[in-house]
Design a protein around this motif. Structure first.
Motif, mmCIF file in Angstrom:
data_model
loop_
_atom_site.group_PDB
_atom_site.id
_atom_site.type_symbol
_atom_site.label_atom_id
_atom_site.label_comp_id
_atom_site.label_asym_id
_atom_site.label_seq_id
_atom_site.Cartn_x
_atom_site.Cartn_y
_atom_site.Cartn_z
ATOM 1 N N ALA A 66 23.859 6.309 23.653
ATOM 2 C CA ALA A 66 22.525 5.707 23.520
ATOM 3 C C ALA A 66 22.290 4.661 24.609
ATOM 4 O O ALA A 66 21.207 4.602 25.207
ATOM 5 C CB ALA A 66 22.371 5.077 22.138
ATOM 6 N N ASP B 136 21.593 6.242 27.786
ATOM 7 C CA ASP B 136 20.236 6.794 27.788
ATOM 8 C C ASP B 136 19.169 5.702 27.814
ATOM 9 O O ASP B 136 17.972 6.001 27.770
ATOM 10 C CB ASP B 136 20.016 7.697 26.560
ATOM 11 C CG ASP B 136 20.764 9.021 26.665
ATOM 12 O OD1 ASP B 136 21.193 9.385 27.780
ATOM 13 O OD2 ASP B 136 20.926 9.700 25.631
ATOM 14 N N LEU C 57 18.692 3.224 25.531
ATOM 15 C CA LEU C 57 18.126 2.938 24.211
ATOM 16 C C LEU C 57 18.622 1.606 23.658
ATOM 17 O O LEU C 57 19.777 1.248 23.829
ATOM 18 C CB LEU C 57 18.489 4.050 23.232
ATOM 19 C CG LEU C 57 18.024 5.457 23.619
ATOM 20 C CD1 LEU C 57 18.596 6.495 22.662
ATOM 21 C CD2 LEU C 57 16.497 5.549 23.650
ATOM 22 N N GLY D 43 17.440 2.921 18.689
ATOM 23 C CA GLY D 43 17.853 4.213 19.243
ATOM 24 C C GLY D 43 19.342 4.438 19.087
ATOM 25 O O GLY D 43 19.793 5.557 18.811
ATOM 26 N N TYR E 56 20.953 7.579 16.964
ATOM 27 C CA TYR E 56 22.030 8.454 17.450
ATOM 28 C C TYR E 56 23.210 8.438 16.475
ATOM 29 O O TYR E 56 23.791 9.473 16.172
ATOM 30 C CB TYR E 56 22.514 7.967 18.825
ATOM 31 C CG TYR E 56 21.752 8.519 20.011
ATOM 32 C CD1 TYR E 56 20.449 9.017 19.893
ATOM 33 C CD2 TYR E 56 22.340 8.539 21.276
ATOM 34 C CE1 TYR E 56 19.763 9.498 21.006
ATOM 35 C CE2 TYR E 56 21.669 9.031 22.387
ATOM 36 C CZ TYR E 56 20.376 9.516 22.254
ATOM 37 O OH TYR E 56 19.712 10.002 23.349
ATOM 38 N N ARG F 53 20.228 16.250 20.934
ATOM 39 C CA ARG F 53 19.853 15.419 22.089
ATOM 40 C C ARG F 53 19.294 16.283 23.227
ATOM 41 O O ARG F 53 18.289 15.943 23.856
ATOM 42 C CB ARG F 53 21.079 14.623 22.554
ATOM 43 C CG ARG F 53 20.836 13.749 23.783
ATOM 44 C CD ARG F 53 22.037 12.871 24.090
ATOM 45 N NE ARG F 53 21.914 12.266 25.402
ATOM 46 C CZ ARG F 53 22.411 12.799 26.521
ATOM 47 N NH1 ARG F 53 23.077 13.942 26.480
ATOM 48 N NH2 ARG F 53 22.245 12.187 27.683
ATOM 49 N N MET G 175 15.617 16.102 24.955
ATOM 50 C CA MET G 175 15.447 15.833 26.392
ATOM 51 C C MET G 175 14.613 16.905 27.107
ATOM 52 O O MET G 175 14.121 16.683 28.198
ATOM 53 C CB MET G 175 16.817 15.678 27.058
ATOM 54 C CG MET G 175 17.497 14.368 26.659
ATOM 55 S SD MET G 175 19.211 14.256 27.226
ATOM 56 C CE MET G 175 18.958 13.878 28.966
ATOM 57 N N ARG H 26 11.569 12.462 28.443
ATOM 58 C CA ARG H 26 12.624 11.832 29.246
ATOM 59 C C ARG H 26 13.156 10.606 28.523
ATOM 60 O O ARG H 26 12.412 9.897 27.842
ATOM 61 C CB ARG H 26 12.068 11.422 30.618
ATOM 62 C CG ARG H 26 11.825 12.607 31.555
ATOM 63 C CD ARG H 26 11.149 12.172 32.840
ATOM 64 N NE ARG H 26 9.940 11.396 32.543
ATOM 65 C CZ ARG H 26 9.336 10.590 33.406
ATOM 66 N NH1 ARG H 26 9.818 10.433 34.617
ATOM 67 N NH2 ARG H 26 8.243 9.932 33.056
ATOM 68 N N THR H 27 14.445 10.353 28.684
ATOM 69 C CA THR H 27 15.043 9.141 28.118
ATOM 70 C C THR H 27 14.558 7.937 28.929
ATOM 71 O O THR H 27 14.125 8.091 30.079
ATOM 72 C CB THR H 27 16.576 9.193 28.205
ATOM 73 O OG1 THR H 27 16.954 9.145 29.588
ATOM 74 C CG2 THR H 27 17.147 10.438 27.548
ATOM 75 N N GLU I 203 10.532 4.817 25.649
ATOM 76 C CA GLU I 203 11.556 4.802 24.603
ATOM 77 C C GLU I 203 11.041 5.378 23.279
ATOM 78 O O GLU I 203 11.705 6.201 22.641
ATOM 79 C CB GLU I 203 12.064 3.364 24.404
ATOM 80 C CG GLU I 203 13.313 3.269 23.556
ATOM 81 C CD GLU I 203 13.964 1.875 23.616
ATOM 82 O OE1 GLU I 203 14.987 1.693 22.940
ATOM 83 O OE2 GLU I 203 13.440 0.983 24.321
ATOM 84 N N TYR J 281 10.452 9.192 23.514
ATOM 85 C CA TYR J 281 11.728 9.916 23.494
ATOM 86 C C TYR J 281 12.340 9.928 22.094
ATOM 87 O O TYR J 281 12.810 10.972 21.617
ATOM 88 C CB TYR J 281 12.727 9.326 24.499
ATOM 89 C CG TYR J 281 14.096 9.945 24.317
ATOM 90 C CD1 TYR J 281 14.341 11.257 24.715
ATOM 91 C CD2 TYR J 281 15.113 9.248 23.674
ATOM 92 C CE1 TYR J 281 15.576 11.855 24.481
ATOM 93 C CE2 TYR J 281 16.349 9.837 23.436
ATOM 94 C CZ TYR J 281 16.572 11.140 23.842
ATOM 95 O OH TYR J 281 17.787 11.732 23.594
#
Length: 245
Positions: free
Chosen positions: A137, A140, A142, A146, A150, A170, A174, A178-179, A186, A189
């Protein structure tokens, strides 16, 4: 005069935030915020994974319970669960209780009073689920919410890469968004990730109630609480919970 700086956000590895994460998972897995009372938990929930037990739902059919009992035997040879290791190796990958019944559940409850076993549960939770989820995370981009999203997904779906495991969920997300690390938004995503998670849950009867996504994680996301700061109020399976601070 410049505005006061916002307090630095802490990630899920902060002890207080981690405790909040454990309470959130426990509300869904055990209908209780008292996650430390779950060391002794054990039952077959009929999901094809054999016995589900402990603070994170270690399963006799998926290998993580075997790893846990092996670690416990390494740290405390001759403990009350060590005699079940041959049976746990045999039932791995199946729903079978062969060689475990009738006393395994009773012996598990006995072991759960042992701080060595409690620490082994904590350590395996961190090694297999918590640390990999939080590391991914953070990579990514986050924040704490986030990271928790996860973590909750990896607890339920496992860390694999097939379409209904954490890695596959995940990957599906994606494809849609986009992450933050890739320059994405955020919230956008995380909504894509929760959509993919819900789809994975619905493939399995035992996980078909998606309230831990709908009336828990989405509630925090809709509120814009990306740092997962209390107070938090949510529902799972129709029950309401609050963490005040």
């Amino acid at each position: 005069m410049s505005a006061p700086a916002r307090a630095a956000a802490v990630d899920l590895t902060d002890p207080h935030k981690k405790d909040i994460a454990m309470q959130l998972v426990s509300s869904a897995e055990n209908s209780s915020l008292d996650w430390k009372a779950q060391y002794k938990y054990i039952e077959d929930i009929g999901d094809g994974r054999g016995y589900t037990a402990g603070i994170i739902g270690f399963c006799s059919g998926t290998g993580d319970m075997l790893d846990l009992v092996e670690l416990y035997a390494e740290r405390k040879p001759g403990n009350v669960l060590a005699k079940y290791l041959p049976a746990l190796r045999k039932v791995n990958g199946s729903a079978s209780h062969s060689g475990l019944d009738p006393n395994f559940t009773k012996d598990w409850a006995t072991a759960a009073k042992d701080t060595v076993f409690q620490k082994a549960q904590n350590d395996e939770r961190d090694r297999v689920y918590f640390n990999p989820a939080v590391q991914q995370a953070k990579a990514d981009g986050l924040r704490a919410l986030g990271q928790f999203i996860y973590y909750d997904a990896i607890v339920m779906h496992g860390p694999g890469n097939d379409s209904v495991s954490f890695g596959g969920i995940r990957k599906t997300a994606m494809k849609k968004a986009r992450t933050p690390a890739q320059g994405g938004n955020e919230t956008t995503y995380l909504n894509a990730f929760l959509d993919a998670r819900k789809a994975a849950m619905k493939t399995e009867e035992a996980h078909s109630d998606t309230s831990r996504v709908d009336t828990e994680q989405r509630v925090f996301l809709k509120a814009g609480n990306l740092d997962l700061n209390p107070p938090l109020t949510w529902k799972v399976y129709g029950d309401s919970y609050t963490i005040k601070s």
